[in-house]
Write a protein that holds these residues in place. Structure first.
Motif, PDB file in Angstrom:
ATOM      1  N   GLU A  43       0.663  -1.169  -0.009  1.00  0.00           N
ATOM      2  CA  GLU A  43       0.520   0.387  -0.351  1.00  0.00           C
ATOM      3  C   GLU A  43       0.657   1.399   0.291  1.00  0.00           C
ATOM      4  OE1 GLU A  43      -3.617  -1.801   2.854  1.00  0.00           O
ATOM      5  OE2 GLU A  43      -2.446  -0.649   3.149  1.00  0.00           O
ATOM      6  N   ALA A  44       0.510   2.468  -0.373  1.00  0.00           N
ATOM      7  CA  ALA A  44       0.935   3.729  -0.470  1.00  0.00           C
ATOM      8  C   ALA A  44      -0.037   4.259  -0.295  1.00  0.00           C
ATOM      9  CB  ALA A  44       1.352   4.493  -2.268  1.00  0.00           C
ATOM     10  N   PHE A  45       0.684   5.356   0.974  1.00  0.00           N
ATOM     11  CA  PHE A  45      -0.147   5.844   2.158  1.00  0.00           C
ATOM     12  C   PHE A  45       1.143   7.408   2.779  1.00  0.00           C
ATOM     13  CE2 PHE A  45       1.957   1.950   4.466  1.00  0.00           C
ATOM     14  CZ  PHE A  45       2.922   2.775   5.682  1.00  0.00           C
ATOM     15  N   THR A  46       0.648   8.419   3.608  1.00  0.00           N
ATOM     16  CA  THR A  46       1.635   8.780   3.665  1.00  0.00           C
ATOM     17  C   THR A  46       1.086   8.776   5.704  1.00  0.00           C
ATOM     18  OG1 THR A  46       2.104  11.376   4.373  1.00  0.00           O
ATOM     19  CG2 THR A  46       0.545  11.456   3.500  1.00  0.00           C
ATOM     20  N   ARG A  47       2.075   8.797   6.465  1.00  0.00           N
ATOM     21  CA  ARG A  47       1.792   8.804   7.827  1.00  0.00           C
ATOM     22  C   ARG A  47       1.698  10.253   8.647  1.00  0.00           C
ATOM     23  NH1 ARG A  47       7.066   5.624   6.988  1.00  0.00           N
ATOM     24  NH2 ARG A  47       6.633   3.493   7.780  1.00  0.00           N
ATOM     25  N   ARG A  48       1.314  11.319   7.825  1.00  0.00           N
ATOM     26  CA  ARG A  48       1.021  12.583   7.775  1.00  0.00           C
ATOM     27  C   ARG A  48       1.336  13.880   6.652  1.00  0.00           C
ATOM     28  NH1 ARG A  48       6.456  11.855   9.603  1.00  0.00           N
ATOM     29  NH2 ARG A  48       5.794  10.684  10.866  1.00  0.00           N
ATOM     30  N   LEU A  49       0.601  14.848   6.853  1.00  0.00           N
ATOM     31  CA  LEU A  49       0.509  15.366   5.737  1.00  0.00           C
ATOM     32  C   LEU A  49       1.598  17.016   5.987  1.00  0.00           C
ATOM     33  CD1 LEU A  49      -3.399  16.098   5.675  1.00  0.00           C
ATOM     34  CD2 LEU A  49      -2.205  14.736   4.379  1.00  0.00           C
ATOM     35  N   PRO A  50       1.782  16.897   4.596  1.00  0.00           N
ATOM     36  CA  PRO A  50       3.020  18.320   4.973  1.00  0.00           C
ATOM     37  C   PRO A  50       2.630  19.119   6.070  1.00  0.00           C
ATOM     38  CG  PRO A  50       2.493  17.669   2.924  1.00  0.00           C
ATOM     39  CD  PRO A  50       1.088  16.865   3.453  1.00  0.00           C
ATOM     40  N   GLU A  51       3.870  19.580   6.275  1.00  0.00           N
ATOM     41  CA  GLU A  51       3.056  20.375   7.995  1.00  0.00           C
ATOM     42  C   GLU A  51       2.337  21.675   7.545  1.00  0.00           C
ATOM     43  OE1 GLU A  51       5.713  23.265  10.851  1.00  0.00           O
ATOM     44  OE2 GLU A  51       6.510  22.239   9.955  1.00  0.00           O
ATOM     45  N   GLY A  52       1.470  22.486   8.022  1.00  0.00           N
ATOM     46  CA  GLY A  52       0.649  23.073   8.238  1.00  0.00           C
ATOM     47  C   GLY A  52      -0.667  22.654   6.476  1.00  0.00           C
ATOM     48  N   ARG A  53      -0.581  21.544   6.302  1.00  0.00           N
ATOM     49  CA  ARG A  53      -1.323  21.116   5.365  1.00  0.00           C
ATOM     50  C   ARG A  53      -3.013  21.079   6.019  1.00  0.00           C
ATOM     51  NH1 ARG A  53       0.472  22.118  -0.292  1.00  0.00           N
ATOM     52  NH2 ARG A  53       1.730  23.974   0.398  1.00  0.00           N
ATOM     53  N   ARG A  54      -3.916  20.483   5.415  1.00  0.00           N
ATOM     54  CA  ARG A  54      -5.143  20.652   6.193  1.00  0.00           C
ATOM     55  C   ARG A  54      -6.062  19.665   5.761  1.00  0.00           C
ATOM     56  NH1 ARG A  54      -7.529  24.342   9.870  1.00  0.00           N
ATOM     57  NH2 ARG A  54      -6.114  26.243   9.811  1.00  0.00           N
ATOM     58  N   TYR A  55      -5.428  19.110   4.214  1.00  0.00           N
ATOM     59  CA  TYR A  55      -5.832  17.756   3.349  1.00  0.00           C
ATOM     60  C   TYR A  55      -4.847  17.632   2.415  1.00  0.00           C
ATOM     61  CZ  TYR A  55      -7.309  21.440   0.431  1.00  0.00           C
ATOM     62  OH  TYR A  55      -7.915  22.211  -0.813  1.00  0.00           O
ATOM     63  N   GLY A  56      -4.669  16.951   1.645  1.00  0.00           N
ATOM     64  CA  GLY A  56      -4.363  16.111   0.281  1.00  0.00           C
ATOM     65  C   GLY A  56      -4.886  16.321  -1.028  1.00  0.00           C
ATOM     66  N   PRO A 435      -5.137  18.588  10.041  1.00  0.00           N
ATOM     67  CA  PRO A 435      -5.979  17.523   9.455  1.00  0.00           C
ATOM     68  C   PRO A 435      -7.254  17.888   9.577  1.00  0.00           C
ATOM     69  CG  PRO A 435      -4.278  15.701   9.274  1.00  0.00           C
ATOM     70  CD  PRO A 435      -4.557  16.875  10.435  1.00  0.00           C
ATOM     71  N   VAL A 436      -8.111  18.343   8.346  1.00  0.00           N
ATOM     72  CA  VAL A 436      -9.657  19.220   8.837  1.00  0.00           C
ATOM     73  C   VAL A 436     -10.322  17.767   9.303  1.00  0.00           C
ATOM     74  CG1 VAL A 436     -10.849  18.696   6.419  1.00  0.00           C
ATOM     75  CG2 VAL A 436     -11.439  20.854   7.573  1.00  0.00           C
ATOM     76  N   ILE A 437      -9.910  16.379   8.771  1.00  0.00           N
ATOM     77  CA  ILE A 437     -11.324  15.392   9.408  1.00  0.00           C
ATOM     78  C   ILE A 437     -10.254  14.311   9.918  1.00  0.00           C
ATOM     79  CG2 ILE A 437     -13.081  15.801   7.978  1.00  0.00           C
ATOM     80  CD1 ILE A 437     -12.046  13.508   6.444  1.00  0.00           C
ATOM     81  N   PRO A 438      -9.822  13.805  11.131  1.00  0.00           N
ATOM     82  CA  PRO A 438      -9.121  13.102  11.796  1.00  0.00           C
ATOM     83  C   PRO A 438      -9.267  11.489  10.982  1.00  0.00           C
ATOM     84  CG  PRO A 438     -11.136  13.055  13.245  1.00  0.00           C
ATOM     85  CD  PRO A 438     -11.201  14.107  12.171  1.00  0.00           C
ATOM     86  N   THR A 439      -8.552  10.436  11.363  1.00  0.00           N
ATOM     87  CA  THR A 439      -8.201   9.371  10.221  1.00  0.00           C
ATOM     88  C   THR A 439      -8.956   8.603  11.679  1.00  0.00           C
ATOM     89  OG1 THR A 439      -6.360   9.874   9.201  1.00  0.00           O
ATOM     90  CG2 THR A 439      -6.984   7.111   9.145  1.00  0.00           C
ATOM     91  N   GLU A 440      -9.754   7.307  11.557  1.00  0.00           N
ATOM     92  CA  GLU A 440      -9.802   6.053  12.428  1.00  0.00           C
ATOM     93  C   GLU A 440      -9.725   4.895  11.908  1.00  0.00           C
ATOM     94  OE1 GLU A 440     -14.129   7.629  13.565  1.00  0.00           O
ATOM     95  OE2 GLU A 440     -13.715   9.681  14.242  1.00  0.00           O
TER      96      GLU A 440
END
Length: 442
Positions: A43-56, A435-440
């Motif tokens: 799987e391709a994923f990111t552990r975190r968004l770039p600093e300050g970004r609210r969505y990718g 991030p503007v919404i959480p990951t659950e």
């Protein structure tokens, strides 16, 4: 997604060497150990968004599909690998017959994503999947970074026109990919003809300061451009004195002048003065285009200015300070044999908390609140809850090695506009935030 691809897929070379050497040496060792054919899920994923970004923003999926389809080793490549002693003879024989034969699922292009989102899921034998790691990450990390910057600029522009014009600020091939990603993120046109040719993105362009300096007077330059391109052209008015240039431009082209471009100075102040002057001269329909090292913050600061379109270059093609998304490609599940019916065992790196990941083949869905606004990115490895069954995000892209999900670029662009509109309003804020919404995980 449909199977139509309206882009020009011409002259696409093999992508097999767009990889790191250790992908091939892993294959060699796995072949010798008898584990290369074990059924595996990456799987391709990111552990975190770039600093300050609210969505990718997911971009590059179409280019990934092309890369997978064209990933094969020709005789010249195999000779190179043999001469450089990269891998042994049996591995070279295996590579000679390589064609990806597995399945790929992923977020459709233009969709938004969040930390942990399984943006791409690649399934097949270990050997055939691991070879694709580098080229997939190269494409997704670059294109998604550009698309995210473009999306922020598009939100800041508030419906005003956006021109991608960064070709001279990056590698010539990156420029084409950047224009494609920017279009997905909300830009309207590009100055790059290669991007227009390959991806059917509308192209624009008129003249630079050199054209004005070529002529004996600014009036001569304007006259030459209008005679050639018509009264609807855009005249560059800041080579010398802006007020005098605007007056000359209207005298030469008349009140039907299409637009003027301002490329320097205090853009907020100059734009107001130019708008007032144009109106006084009767050119009320003439538009104002501004350029000059713009980013999303500069665009937002010009919201009150009488500007009709923005041209953005350097900051766009470099991701506006975030040139990568830090996506990774990890083995998350594998079987003990090549049998796809054999149960999969979840696997994950656990040694460092900052680089740990969640094992298992995953699904993802976006939960909405009562108003239909996104409130959580829900990720799981078990059964999908009934209430989320219709909100799943991954779509089938490749089946048995065959690409089944090509689509026009406009479809990805429209999808992004819809996905962004479905986020909480705070997603549009340019201030730094989580991030503007959480990951659950469930």
């Amino acid at each position: 997604m449909n199977s139509a691809d309206l882009g020009r897929r011409v002259g696409v070379p093999s992508t097999a060497l767009f990889t790191d050497q250790y992908e091939l040496t892993m294959v060699q060792a796995a072949l010798k150990a008898g584990t290369a054919e074990r059924h595996s899920v990456f799987e391709a994923f990111t552990r975190r968004l770039p600093e300050g970004r609210r969505y990718g923003v997911v971009a590059g999926i179409g280019r990934v599909l092309d890369a997978v389809e064209n990933f094969h080793f020709d005789d010249e490549m195999l000779t190179f690998l043999r001469e450089q002693d990269v891998v042994d003879g049996p591995t070279l024989d295996w590579l000679a017959d390589y064609r990806f034969s597995g399945d790929i699922w992923g977020y459709p292009e233009g969709e938004v994503y969040f930390p942990g989102s399984p943006i791409l899921r690649v399934e097949g034998s270990f050997a055939e999947c691991v070879l694709l790691e580098t080229v997939i990450l190269s494409i997704l990390n670059h294109d998604s970074a550009i698309a995210a910057a473009a999306s922020r600029m598009s939100a800041a522009a508030g419906g005003r026109g956006l021109i991608e014009m960064g070709a001279r600020r990056t590698h010539e091939l990156s420029a084409v990919a950047s224009a494609r990603a920017a279009y997905i993120g909300g830009f309207d046109t590009t100055s790059d003809l290669a991007a227009g040719f390959r991806y059917n993105i509308p192209t624009v362009g008129t003249s630079a300061h050199a054209f004005t300096l070529l002529h004996d007077t600014e009036r001569d330059a304007f006259r030459a451009q209008v005679d050639s391109l018509g009264r609807g052209t855009t005249l560059l008015v800041d080579t010398y004195d802006v007020a005098e240039a605007v007056r000359t431009a209207v005298e030469v082209a008349g009140t039907e002048l299409g637009a003027v471009r301002i490329d320097s100075g205090d853009l907020l102040l100059v734009a107001h003065r130019v708008r007032q002057q144009l109106d006084e001269l009767g050119a009320t329909g003439t538009k104002i285009v501004v350029t000059s090292d713009l980013d999303e913050y500069a665009i937002a600061s010009l919201a009150a200015a009488p500007v009709d379109a923005y041209g953005v270059g350097t900051q766009l093609v470099t991701g506006s300070g975030q040139p990568t998304c830090s996506m990774v490609y990890k083995l998350v599940a594998r079987a003990g044999s090549a049998d796809p019916a054999e149960p999969l065992h979840a696997v994950a790196k656990k040694s460092l908390s900052s680089k740990s990941s969640v094992g298992g083949r995953k699904w993802a869905a976006r939960r909405l609140d009562e108003s239909g606004v996104a409130e959580a990115e829900v990720i799981g490895t078990g059964p999908v809850p009934a209430e989320l069954a219709e909100r799943q995000l991954l779509v089938e892209l490749v089946r048995g090695g065959e690409v089944i999900a090509r689509e026009p670029l406009d479809a990805a662009r429209e999808r992004h506009m819809a996905a962004r509109a479905g986020l909480p309003m705070s997603a549009m804020q340019l201030s730094r935030g989580e991030p503007v919404i959480p990951t659950e995980y469930i």
